[in-house]
Scaffold this active site. Structure first.
Site, PDB file in Angstrom:
ATOM      1  N   TYR A 140      -8.941   0.697  12.335  1.00 41.54           N
ATOM      2  CA  TYR A 140      -9.959  -0.304  12.645  1.00 41.54           C
ATOM      3  C   TYR A 140     -10.859   0.142  13.795  1.00 41.54           C
ATOM      4  O   TYR A 140     -12.024  -0.230  13.854  1.00 41.54           O
ATOM      5  CB  TYR A 140      -9.305  -1.624  13.040  1.00 41.54           C
ATOM      6  CG  TYR A 140      -8.956  -2.537  11.893  1.00 41.54           C
ATOM      7  CD1 TYR A 140      -7.956  -2.198  10.989  1.00 41.54           C
ATOM      8  CD2 TYR A 140      -9.622  -3.741  11.712  1.00 41.54           C
ATOM      9  CE1 TYR A 140      -7.625  -3.045   9.948  1.00 41.54           C
ATOM     10  CE2 TYR A 140      -9.300  -4.592  10.667  1.00 41.54           C
ATOM     11  CZ  TYR A 140      -8.306  -4.239   9.796  1.00 41.54           C
ATOM     12  OH  TYR A 140      -7.998  -5.084   8.774  1.00 41.54           O
ATOM     13  N   LYS A 195       4.341   4.422   7.385  1.00 38.98           N
ATOM     14  CA  LYS A 195       4.262   5.408   6.304  1.00 38.98           C
ATOM     15  C   LYS A 195       4.670   6.752   6.901  1.00 38.98           C
ATOM     16  O   LYS A 195       3.929   7.743   6.850  1.00 38.98           O
ATOM     17  CB  LYS A 195       2.829   5.410   5.728  1.00 38.98           C
ATOM     18  CG  LYS A 195       2.651   6.184   4.454  1.00 38.98           C
ATOM     19  CD  LYS A 195       3.298   5.573   3.221  1.00 38.98           C
ATOM     20  CE  LYS A 195       3.174   6.497   2.037  1.00 38.98           C
ATOM     21  NZ  LYS A 195       3.962   6.062   0.863  1.00 38.98           N
ATOM     22  N   ASP A 227       4.802   0.942   1.392  1.00 37.09           N
ATOM     23  CA  ASP A 227       4.724   0.671  -0.057  1.00 37.09           C
ATOM     24  C   ASP A 227       5.974  -0.074  -0.518  1.00 37.09           C
ATOM     25  O   ASP A 227       5.911  -1.042  -1.275  1.00 37.09           O
ATOM     26  CB  ASP A 227       4.494   1.967  -0.853  1.00 37.09           C
ATOM     27  CG  ASP A 227       5.414   3.108  -0.452  1.00 37.09           C
ATOM     28  OD1 ASP A 227       6.139   2.982   0.554  1.00 37.09           O
ATOM     29  OD2 ASP A 227       5.413   4.141  -1.155  1.00 37.09           O
ATOM     30  N   ASP A 251      -2.582  -6.224   8.165  1.00 31.84           N
ATOM     31  CA  ASP A 251      -3.644  -6.989   7.510  1.00 31.84           C
ATOM     32  C   ASP A 251      -3.279  -7.214   6.043  1.00 31.84           C
ATOM     33  O   ASP A 251      -3.320  -8.339   5.533  1.00 31.84           O
ATOM     34  CB  ASP A 251      -4.966  -6.210   7.617  1.00 31.84           C
ATOM     35  CG  ASP A 251      -6.103  -6.907   6.888  1.00 31.84           C
ATOM     36  OD1 ASP A 251      -6.209  -8.137   7.032  1.00 31.84           O
ATOM     37  OD2 ASP A 251      -6.863  -6.227   6.174  1.00 31.84           O
ATOM     38  N   ASP A 255      -1.624 -10.931   4.094  1.00 33.51           N
ATOM     39  CA  ASP A 255      -2.235 -11.653   2.963  1.00 33.51           C
ATOM     40  C   ASP A 255      -1.226 -11.771   1.824  1.00 33.51           C
ATOM     41  O   ASP A 255      -1.095 -12.821   1.196  1.00 33.51           O
ATOM     42  CB  ASP A 255      -3.480 -10.910   2.441  1.00 33.51           C
ATOM     43  CG  ASP A 255      -4.774 -11.459   3.022  1.00 33.51           C
ATOM     44  OD1 ASP A 255      -4.742 -11.910   4.180  1.00 33.51           O
ATOM     45  OD2 ASP A 255      -5.801 -11.435   2.314  1.00 33.51           O
TER      46      ASP A 255
HETATM   47  C1  IPM Z   1      -7.887 -10.758   9.110  1.00 33.59           C
HETATM   48  C2  IPM Z   1      -9.189 -10.405   8.427  1.00 33.59           C
HETATM   49  C3  IPM Z   1      -9.989  -9.473   9.324  1.00 33.59           C
HETATM   50  C4  IPM Z   1      -9.160  -8.218   9.545  1.00 33.59           C
HETATM   51  C5  IPM Z   1     -11.393  -9.119   8.792  1.00 33.59           C
HETATM   52  C6  IPM Z   1     -12.208 -10.349   8.484  1.00 33.59           C
HETATM   53  C7  IPM Z   1     -12.136  -8.212   9.724  1.00 33.59           C
HETATM   54  O1  IPM Z   1      -8.940  -9.857   7.181  1.00 33.59           O
HETATM   55  O2  IPM Z   1      -7.939 -11.326  10.231  1.00 33.59           O
HETATM   56  O3  IPM Z   1      -6.832 -10.509   8.549  1.00 33.59           O
HETATM   57  O4  IPM Z   1      -9.218  -7.294   8.729  1.00 33.59           O
HETATM   58  O5  IPM Z   1      -8.450  -8.172  10.547  1.00 33.59           O
HETATM   59 MG    MG Z   2      -6.908  -9.961   6.587  1.00 32.30          MG
END
Ligand code: IPM
Ligand code: MG
Length: 362
Positions: A140, A195, A227, A251, A255
């Site tokens: 990042y 990894k 993975d 990240d 999700d």
């Molecule tokens: C999160 C989001 C952010 C990230 C994006 C919007 C930059 O996906 O907070 O998880 O990748 O950190």
């Molecule tokens: Mg995210």
């Protein structure tokens, strides 16, 4: 009195923040704490107003606050902008400015929402994971980065894009401490996800994590390749207590893990610094511009984010638990937003479910 900088972003930002503030206002009455809100813009909204996604004014408001509450940023209307002007850049910018290196993403499933989980109930049941995601390093922020043109051997000009996945040992050490401390308050297990079979940076991550673990004899440390972790998370989420991982893996895994809870709209997060700058709280979901202004989104992720704020920034676990229980009770009574709707439940709008939650706080 507690000063909260409220960062208004894009899409559903305004709705979900209004809901979270309604809840905070009720907490203010019941627990006798005064909150003062300083509303500033970030992301596309700030770009429209000031021509930049992260204005100085916004940074200043954050720095002088006791805690920061953020909606979400991003809208495809800004997709064509130069990378430095895009809404996401502001989010990364404020995380860096406030030195928010530790992102805590609790993944705790409510029994009432097992139905909404894509996993079988017996697998999803009792999931209770704390993802500790490093937030200010990795690909990042790694340098060098960019898109350049290079000449091939057969004399063609081709474009090359690159980002550097990089961590130094200080960065790894401080996030590892956060993970072990968090595990000490939970089920005393840390799983370091990386990894290391391929990446040097992951090998260092393991080496330093293992070194830090020696200071936490009561916590068991294990390792898993990312993975495999992606697979294990949906095969047997109950095996995890604390997951310690870098920025990009965290990240992605967070999700994925959120769906276990029935919806991305359920997951809060806290981003912590070393204590010299205020912490920031935000839902893990995005700005969902297509759903904005329709009073249909789930405000619970943001409401639970202010619960985390009460706990981590204001040291008020009682008020924090009160919000958590209010949410659980409303779900128990069968009220649902669209994303978690099921048969025989009562469909609520964003504001209706917020009012129900607010009423439970007393
Ligand atoms: C999160 C989001 C952010 C990230 C994006 C919007 C930059 O996906 O907070 O998880 O990748 O950190
Ligand atoms: Mg995210």
């Amino acid at each position: 009195m507690k000063n909260i900088a409220v960062l208004m972003g894009d899409g559903v930002s305004q709705e979900i923040l209004t809901c979270a503030i309604k809840v905070l206002d009720k907490i203010s009455k019941v627990y006798n704490i005064t909150f003062n809100y300083d509303y500033v813009s970030i992301g596309g909204r700030a770009y429209d107003e000031f021509g930049v996604p992260l204005p100085e004014k916004t940074i200043e408001a954050c720095l002088k606050s006791d805690a920061v509450l953020l909606g979400a940023v991003g809208d495809w209307r800004y997709d064509a902008l130069a990378p430095e002007l895009r809404p996401e850049k502001a989010l990364l910018g404020i995380r860096k400015k406030l030195n928010l290196f530790a992102n805590l993403r609790p993944v705790k499933v409510f029994d009432e929402l097992l139905f909404s989980s894509p996993l079988k109930s017996e697998i999803a049941k009792n999931t209770d994971i704390m993802i500790v995601r490093e937030l200010t390093g990795d690909v990042y922020f790694g340098e060098p980065r960019g898109i350049i043109t290079k000449k091939t051997l057969d004399n063609r000009n081709i474009k090359v894009g690159f980002n550097n996945m990089i961590y130094d040992e200080d960065e790894i050490r401080r996030i590892a401490h956060v993970a072990f401390k968090s595990a000490q308050k939970r089920n005393k297990r840390v799983c370091c996800v990386d990894k290391a079979n391929v990446l040097d940076v992951s090998r260092l991550f393991r080496e330093i994590t293992s070194e830090v673990s020696k200071e936490y004899n009561d916590v068991e440390l294990s390792y898993m390749y990312v993975d495999n972790a992606a697979m294990q998370l949906i095969q047997n989420p109950n095996q995890f207590d604390v997951i310690l991982t870098g920025n990009i893996f965290g990240d992605i895994l967070s999700d994925e893990a959120s769906t276990i809870c029935g919806s991305l709209g359920m997951l809060p997060s806290a981003s912590l610094s070393d204590g010299n700058t205020p912490y920031m709280y935000e839902p893990i979901h995005g700005s969902a511009p297509d759903l904005a202004g329709r009073n249909i989104v789930n405000p619970i992720a943001t409401i639970l984010s202010v619960a985390m704020m009460l706990d981590y920034s204001f040291d008020n676990a009682l008020a924090s638990d009160c919000i958590y229980h209010a949410v659980r009770d409303v779900l128990k009574e069968g009220y649902r937003t669209k994303d978690i709707m099921e048969k025989d439940s009562t469909l609520c709008t964003t504001y209706e479910i917020t009012d129900l939650i607010t009423e439970k706080i007393k």
